[in-house]
Design an enzyme around this catalytic site. Sequence first.
Site: not given
Length: 385
Positions: A98, A170, A195
Amino acid sequence: MGFSTDAIHAGQAPDPQTGAVVLPLVQSTTFAQEAPGQPKKYEYGRTGNPTREALEANIAALEQGRYGFAFASGMAATAAVCHLLRPGDHVIATANLYGGTYRYFEQVMRQFGLSFSYADTSNLEAIEDQLRPSTRMLFVETPTNPLLILSDIRALAGFCRENGLLLVVDNTFLSPYFQRPLTLGADIVIHSSTKYIGGHSDIIGGLVVVREAMLAEQLAFYQNAAGAVPSPYDCWLTLRSVKTLALRMRQHDANARTIATFLHGHPAVRKVYYPGLKNHPQYRLARRQQKDPAGRPGFGGMISLELENEEKARLFLSRLRIFTLAESLGAVESLVCHPATMTHASIPPAEREKIGLSDSLVRLSIGIEDVEDLLEDLRQALDGL
Ligand code: P1T
């Protein structure tokens, strides 16, 4: 207990005082002490709060860990994990992370004497090439954002044990419903609970789960000392969201499978990235590693696709009606994003090119709307491109 039973009950017995079935939201920032320095259980809201503690117990149960920690955002969770390190330490991280995680490593943590190397963590040899005497941590996103490349967590855990590294995963893209990295040997799991765990695009949050008491002690100390904690209300809302995580994940996954198959067959689409497609290079690993609690393979709700060029990608984005153009992912409503100019803009173009993140790439977060409507929206946006 089963996953959904834990999702609904772990950390949340009915309130002993009132019998309230829903966990009371405790907003109080401070707690009365019986004598100086003798709190009953809680003393100050940054240090501990019953609503936050319930969320922390809940996520620890779902990830099959022992200790959970809640933070004000996914980035704050990542920061907490980085603070387990010391100046001079070296981290190997997945090359396609990310963009905000990459920015935090490069523009914040580097200043404090940490160093970072990026490797294709789906390839053990590529990791080995980056190994130094000062390497302390392997930081992995699997599947990656946005290219959906997988890393074999069990194999990496073996490598980390041999080399004395902490393995951090993650797990944002799959949630504990489809992947439980601690059970595969990881030391630390991170979530952006903004999320799938939050799931409704209304809470920014982050979570960390570990099994080892030593790590838990350091994380608890940092959480209190640095103070990037979520509000009790956000914890309460997150607990409410988690109760439907299993139902939502099943629908995200079912919708995404149908849509990935449709995109794969569309002439305007150059390439589809989805671990549930048989032609994904790691389809077999996905089936083995990504499983619902009953052991059925799950691929999640994220799909990326390559169009012919950036101009067509922009036209496609402008034509979509149900998919909303926005950063973020994992919520009930479908979102679409252009990683090169949005979520991954903080990665320099040359670095993006190296990892194959092109300007014609579009990322879809498949929501839980009626799949026929989503298909129709995609069809009308793609046709004639
Ligand atoms: O946004 P925040 O809650 O701070 O979480 C950061 C984060 C961490 N890890 C992964 C894999 C992520 O995808 C994110 C945030 N990602 C987006 C906002 C996005 O649109 O990709």
